[in-house]
Each structure stands twice: as C-alpha cells, then as structure tokens.
Write an enzyme that holds these catalytic residues in place. Sequence first.
Site, PDB file in Angstrom:
ATOM      1  CG  ASP A   5      -0.669  -2.089   3.329  1.00 26.64           C
ATOM      2  OD1 ASP A   5      -0.033  -2.074   2.183  1.00 26.64           O
ATOM      3  OD2 ASP A   5      -0.990  -1.933   3.982  1.00 26.64           O
TER       4      ASP A   5
ATOM      5  N   GLY B  82       0.537  -1.150  -0.464  1.00 19.05           N
ATOM      6  CA  GLY B  82      -0.043   0.150  -0.320  1.00 19.05           C
ATOM      7  C   GLY B  82       0.887   0.991   0.093  1.00 19.05           C
TER       8      GLY B  82
ATOM      9  CB  VAL C  26       2.491 -10.383   7.149  1.00 15.23           C
ATOM     10  CG1 VAL C  26       2.422  -9.667   6.445  1.00 15.23           C
ATOM     11  CG2 VAL C  26       2.998  -8.958   8.301  1.00 15.23           C
TER      12      VAL C  26
ATOM     13  N   GLY D  56       5.371   2.418   0.156  1.00 14.09           N
ATOM     14  CA  GLY D  56       6.677   2.430   0.189  1.00 14.09           C
ATOM     15  C   GLY D  56       7.245   2.191  -0.995  1.00 14.09           C
TER      16      GLY D  56
ATOM     17  CB  ILE E  66      14.031   4.240   1.334  1.00 15.79           C
ATOM     18  CG1 ILE E  66      14.904   2.992   1.179  1.00 15.79           C
ATOM     19  CG2 ILE E  66      13.449   4.255   0.361  1.00 15.79           C
ATOM     20  CD1 ILE E  66      16.277   3.480   0.617  1.00 15.79           C
TER      21      ILE E  66
ATOM     22  CE  LYS F  84      12.296  -4.318   8.615  1.00 22.71           C
ATOM     23  NZ  LYS F  84      11.163  -5.090   7.370  1.00 22.71           N
TER      24      LYS F  84
ATOM     25  CE1 TYR G 169      11.570  -1.298  10.483  1.00 23.33           C
ATOM     26  CE2 TYR G 169      14.030  -1.092  11.174  1.00 23.33           C
ATOM     27  CZ  TYR G 169      12.917  -0.760  10.168  1.00 23.33           C
ATOM     28  OH  TYR G 169      12.532  -1.223   8.606  1.00 23.33           O
TER      29      TYR G 169
END
Length: 252
Positions: free
Chosen positions: A38, A16, A70, A18, A196, A167, A163
């Site tokens: 999404d 949805g 997810v 990025g 980004i 990752k 986070y």
Amino acid sequence: MAAQLAGKLALVTGAGSGIGRATSKLLSRDGAIIVAVDRNIQAATETVAALSQNPDSTTGDTNVAYEMDVSSGDSIDGVLKQVLERYKRPPTVVVNSAGITRDNFLLKMPESDFEAVINVNLKGTWLMLQRFGRAMIDHGVAGSMVNVSSIVARTGNMGQSNYSPSKAGVEAMTKVVAREFGRYNIRVNAIVPGFIQTPMTGTVPQKVKDMIIMQCALRRFGYPEEVAEVIAFLASDKSSYVNGTSIEVTGG
C-alpha cells in the site's frame, strides 16, 4: 481438507483498507502467505498484524507488508526485488486492488486529478501486470492475477469522468493480458464491484447512498468480504478454466 491456497504466495495492492484488506484476510484464511502492499505502509502493516501469523509449514515463510506506489514502475520494481530476495520466488497470486478517486464534474476537474486517477487505477494495473507477470514467466510458474474494476465502468457515474474510464480500461486490459499470458498458464480476470462499504464510498452523501440502494436488487451496499470471496475463488484452482472474464459483484 487442505486449504485451497496452501503454500501460495499472494500479493495484494491497496491492502491497507477496503477490498484490499478484506482480500488479504480471506486469502490468508485459505492458506496463502500474504505480501500486503500500500502507499500507506502503516495501514499495510496493520493489515498484516490482523492476519493469522502461521508460518508456511514447508518453507517457514511469513506475511509481510511493503510500501508501494503502483503508479511508479521504480517503486514496483523495488518491492518485486525485495519479494524475490525474501521468498526466492515471485507471487503466483496478484490482486490489483489499489485505486483512488478524485471526483468532480468534468468542467470543473483539474487536469492533474484526471491524470492522478488514470496513473494509479489504469497505468498502475498495467505496470503490476507487466512487472509481476514477467517475474512469473521468468520463474516458469503458473498463476492467477485479479484486477479490480468497478460497475461505474459500465454505467458511468456523474463526477467520475476520470474514474469510470480508468476502470473500463482495467476491464479491457484484463481481456488483452489474459490472451497474452494464457500460454504461460497465468490466468487474468477482473472483478466488477458495485457500491461497497469502504473508506472510498464513506464520503458519499447519504441521499446519494439512498438513491443507489434503491437501484440495487438486494437493497443494500455490499461488504468488502463479499468481493474478497470472489477474488479468493479466482485465485484458487477452483477457477482453473475461468480466464479473461469479468465477474460482477453488485447485488443486482
């Protein structure tokens, strides 16, 4: 020249916005039929609306959007069932781009914020690899799965004690699953983006952005399309011997 993903079915999570939205557009550009998923179905639907709606010339397949969480195996199973009913085959390209942040200093972070980030970013990637990997194996199809990690998995970042490890776990998992799926000719790789320009980094204060930019060799934030181009490469047969690795897209 034939499009390098012509005839392939590609599922993208976090489609949805990025990196997920940019990836959907580039995979579509390269000829893939897109399954955009999404948590925000409206955003996923807007992504699909922005794609060129060229039906596959041999199957008549078209792009579609589904709502998916997810972090929920049941939600993933429900979407997988719909995909198999609609296309009569599993996706052979799966991009795990869904991710969230809940930043705070460790001493101030609620346990629920730690769990939420681990559940989406790490457990969510695990569930996707398991469910869609099994479907590919059951159907006897080769494929490419691409997981989205982050440079903060390697550098650490203040306020991201949830986070960063989520990752880092994605990178470690990528190596494991690549070894397990290799015998089925399913490749599993990771992308390691730097900072980004996405809605996720939009909330970063300007003075912090300026500091990040000064540490980057190219002196700028990246664009989602610059990450998506590398994902498109990993999705294609051009990367047929690239497996179990992580590619940094950070500007140096």
